[in-house]
Design an enzyme around this catalytic site. Sequence first.
Site, PDB file in Angstrom:
ATOM      1  N   ASN A 124       0.840  -1.198   0.000  1.00  0.00           N
ATOM      2  CA  ASN A 124       0.000   0.000   0.000  1.00  0.00           C
ATOM      3  C   ASN A 124       0.870   1.240   0.000  1.00  0.00           C
ATOM      4  O   ASN A 124       1.979   1.237   0.536  1.00  0.00           O
ATOM      5  CB  ASN A 124      -1.000  -0.014   1.167  1.00  0.00           C
ATOM      6  CG  ASN A 124      -0.423   0.499   2.456  1.00  0.00           C
ATOM      7  OD1 ASN A 124      -0.102   1.688   2.584  1.00  0.00           O
ATOM      8  ND2 ASN A 124      -0.262  -0.378   3.425  1.00  0.00           N
ATOM      9  N   SER A 125       0.375   2.288  -0.634  1.00  0.00           N
ATOM     10  CA  SER A 125       1.117   3.540  -0.722  1.00  0.00           C
ATOM     11  C   SER A 125       0.133   4.691  -0.895  1.00  0.00           C
ATOM     12  O   SER A 125      -0.437   4.869  -1.976  1.00  0.00           O
ATOM     13  CB  SER A 125       2.079   3.466  -1.910  1.00  0.00           C
ATOM     14  OG  SER A 125       2.589   4.732  -2.194  1.00  0.00           O
ATOM     15  N   CYS A 191       6.664   5.455   8.318  1.00  0.00           N
ATOM     16  CA  CYS A 191       5.856   5.275   7.099  1.00  0.00           C
ATOM     17  C   CYS A 191       6.777   5.139   5.908  1.00  0.00           C
ATOM     18  O   CYS A 191       7.465   6.092   5.540  1.00  0.00           O
ATOM     19  CB  CYS A 191       4.910   6.449   6.884  1.00  0.00           C
ATOM     20  SG  CYS A 191       3.956   6.248   5.370  1.00  0.00           S
ATOM     21  N   ASN A 255       4.718  -1.308  11.511  1.00  0.00           N
ATOM     22  CA  ASN A 255       4.164  -0.700  10.318  1.00  0.00           C
ATOM     23  C   ASN A 255       4.556  -1.597   9.125  1.00  0.00           C
ATOM     24  O   ASN A 255       5.154  -2.655   9.314  1.00  0.00           O
ATOM     25  CB  ASN A 255       4.707   0.730  10.151  1.00  0.00           C
ATOM     26  CG  ASN A 255       3.702   1.628   9.447  1.00  0.00           C
ATOM     27  OD1 ASN A 255       3.106   1.229   8.446  1.00  0.00           O
ATOM     28  ND2 ASN A 255       3.503   2.819   9.965  1.00  0.00           N
ATOM     29  N   THR A 256       4.236  -1.178   7.940  1.00  0.00           N
ATOM     30  CA  THR A 256       4.542  -2.005   6.768  1.00  0.00           C
ATOM     31  C   THR A 256       6.057  -2.124   6.553  1.00  0.00           C
ATOM     32  O   THR A 256       6.823  -1.276   6.995  1.00  0.00           O
ATOM     33  CB  THR A 256       3.904  -1.374   5.517  1.00  0.00           C
ATOM     34  OG1 THR A 256       4.322  -0.015   5.432  1.00  0.00           O
ATOM     35  CG2 THR A 256       2.390  -1.413   5.587  1.00  0.00           C
ATOM     36  N   ALA A 335      -4.977  -4.781  10.112  1.00  0.00           N
ATOM     37  CA  ALA A 335      -5.347  -3.838   9.045  1.00  0.00           C
ATOM     38  C   ALA A 335      -5.784  -4.622   7.806  1.00  0.00           C
ATOM     39  O   ALA A 335      -6.968  -4.687   7.480  1.00  0.00           O
ATOM     40  CB  ALA A 335      -4.182  -2.908   8.721  1.00  0.00           C
TER      41      ALA A 335
HETATM   42  C1  LIG Z   1      -4.723   0.641   3.594  1.00  0.00           C
HETATM   43  C2  LIG Z   1      -3.680   0.870   4.639  1.00  0.00           C
HETATM   44  C3  LIG Z   1      -3.364   2.165   5.036  1.00  0.00           C
HETATM   45  C4  LIG Z   1      -2.414   2.384   6.052  1.00  0.00           C
HETATM   46  N1  LIG Z   1      -2.191   3.665   6.491  1.00  0.00           N
HETATM   47  C5  LIG Z   1      -1.455   3.859   7.623  1.00  0.00           C
HETATM   48  C6  LIG Z   1      -1.397   5.141   8.233  1.00  0.00           C
HETATM   49  O1  LIG Z   1      -1.980   6.117   7.765  1.00  0.00           O
HETATM   50  N2  LIG Z   1      -0.660   5.266   9.373  1.00  0.00           N
HETATM   51  C7  LIG Z   1      -0.009   4.199   9.951  1.00  0.00           C
HETATM   52  O2  LIG Z   1       0.605   4.361  11.027  1.00  0.00           O
HETATM   53  N3  LIG Z   1      -0.060   2.972   9.375  1.00  0.00           N
HETATM   54  C8  LIG Z   1      -0.771   2.781   8.248  1.00  0.00           C
HETATM   55  N4  LIG Z   1      -0.887   1.514   7.720  1.00  0.00           N
HETATM   56  C9  LIG Z   1      -0.113   0.392   8.319  1.00  0.00           C
HETATM   57  C10 LIG Z   1      -0.964  -0.431   9.280  1.00  0.00           C
HETATM   58  O3  LIG Z   1      -1.359   0.327  10.410  1.00  0.00           O
HETATM   59  C11 LIG Z   1      -0.188  -1.669   9.769  1.00  0.00           C
HETATM   60  O4  LIG Z   1       0.907  -1.249  10.542  1.00  0.00           O
HETATM   61  C12 LIG Z   1       0.323  -2.556   8.642  1.00  0.00           C
HETATM   62  O5  LIG Z   1      -0.612  -2.613   7.600  1.00  0.00           O
HETATM   63  C13 LIG Z   1       0.604  -3.972   9.144  1.00  0.00           C
HETATM   64  O6  LIG Z   1      -0.565  -4.588   9.572  1.00  0.00           O
HETATM   65  P1  LIG Z   1      -1.371  -5.663   8.682  1.00  0.00           P
HETATM   66  O7  LIG Z   1      -0.399  -6.719   8.287  1.00  0.00           O
HETATM   67  O8  LIG Z   1      -2.474  -6.133   9.571  1.00  0.00           O
HETATM   68  O9  LIG Z   1      -1.901  -4.918   7.486  1.00  0.00           O
HETATM   69  C14 LIG Z   1      -1.785   1.274   6.660  1.00  0.00           C
HETATM   70  C15 LIG Z   1      -2.077  -0.016   6.228  1.00  0.00           C
HETATM   71  C16 LIG Z   1      -3.015  -0.236   5.235  1.00  0.00           C
HETATM   72  C17 LIG Z   1      -3.333  -1.633   4.824  1.00  0.00           C
END
Ligand SMILES: Cc1cc2nc3c(=O)[nH]c(=O)nc-3n(C[C@H](O)[C@H](O)[C@H](O)COP(=O)(O)O)c2cc1C
Length: 358
Positions: A124-125, A191, A255-256, A335
């Site tokens: 995601n970006s 991020c 985070n990612t 997420a």
């Molecule tokens: C669509 C999307 C948008 C995201 N936007 C943010 C964000 O604005 N701020 C943030 O701290 N992390 C953001 N993340 C990261 C998530 O909070 C999380 O750390 C990351 O996706 C790992 O969790 P997951 O494997 O359950 O997706 C986003 C993730 C996704 C999928």
Amino acid sequence: MKARPAYDIERSYDENYRDGPFLDITPPQRKITAEKSFLGFQVNSLLGVPAGPLLNANWIKAYAQLGFDLLVYKTLRTQERPCHPNPNCMYLSQQRPLREIDFNRQLIGSMTPPDDPTLISITNSFGMPSRAPEIWQADIQKAKAGIGPGQLLIVSVVGTPGETDLKTDYVRAAALAVEAGAPAIEINLSCPNVLSREGSIFTDPEVSSQIASAVKNEIGAVPLIIKIGYIADPFKRAKVVAENAPHVDGISGINTLSFEVIDEKGEQALPGKGRLRSGVCGAAIRACALSQAEHLVALKKQHQYDFAVIGVGGVMTAEHIHTYLNLGVDAVMSATGAMWDPLLAYRFWKENTSDSNA
Ligand SMILES: Cc1cc2nc3c(=O)[nH]c(=O)nc-3n(C[C@H](O)[C@H](O)[C@H](O)COP(=O)(O)O)c2cc1C
């Protein structure tokens, strides 16, 4: 039939903001208990959605009704910021867990989902888009009114490099969120989708703790969480935690993971300058996320830190939630899993109605 996510990855961010979430289910009923404790709040469960998928009050309300009890409002800025161009999410063909040895590899993205939704990994970006503060402040109040008993709204904010120094802008963003009524604040220090400094602060023990300390000083009794990414070096990880521990009430991660993503023809997958690299989340990051969560829990015990550990990364099923809780984390958030399986919280609740681990 392929799973359809609540966030429609074929549509723009603004369409998802305006018309989402795209859910075709009725939220199932569950018994409300508020017997768990998190950051001093009584909550129904220790499960939530981290910053990202919940774009505004409509999304917060919908996921609260689906039984996610810890709801993080997507990261906000002190100024309006547009989203990176569409698409903002793509599926990855990655089938096995990503490890440190993979970090220099390129991954292949496409718009075709895998058959099994529990194996979904995406990139995601978005670039942390934000409405102007007067819009999001009013929306935070709406979000607060939209959640039920035993549920907690957490507001994620980030500083924007620019006119003031970055630390001052983090403080301002947190102050604006508290002014709007945020019961808890998360500052995003991680991020991979921005080229400016706010994306990698979590790797710097001194700078991250200076920001955390200044924000805590501003918001006082309101709980403060820092959102961090994956830190491969365990000594550096321990140092980041040690420097931040005196100032924070929670550490959320990961985070990612940052990867270069190409399409099947070998070209940059996501359009636009600076977007060869983007954040990877979902099933493929679970191994890294679990290992960091386990280390944070161990550091907490060893040094008697009193912050909460929030396990994030690769939670796609109820079993994954248990895996995190069994490590000793204080809460778990999903997420990608929650986007593709909005019934995840309900499945977890159903499984746990007869035990006390939920
Ligand atoms: C669509 C999307 C948008 C995201 N936007 C943010 C964000 O604005 N701020 C943030 O701290 N992390 C953001 N993340 C990261 C998530 O909070 C999380 O750390 C990351 O996706 C790992 O969790 P997951 O494997 O359950 O997706 C986003 C993730 C996704 C999928």
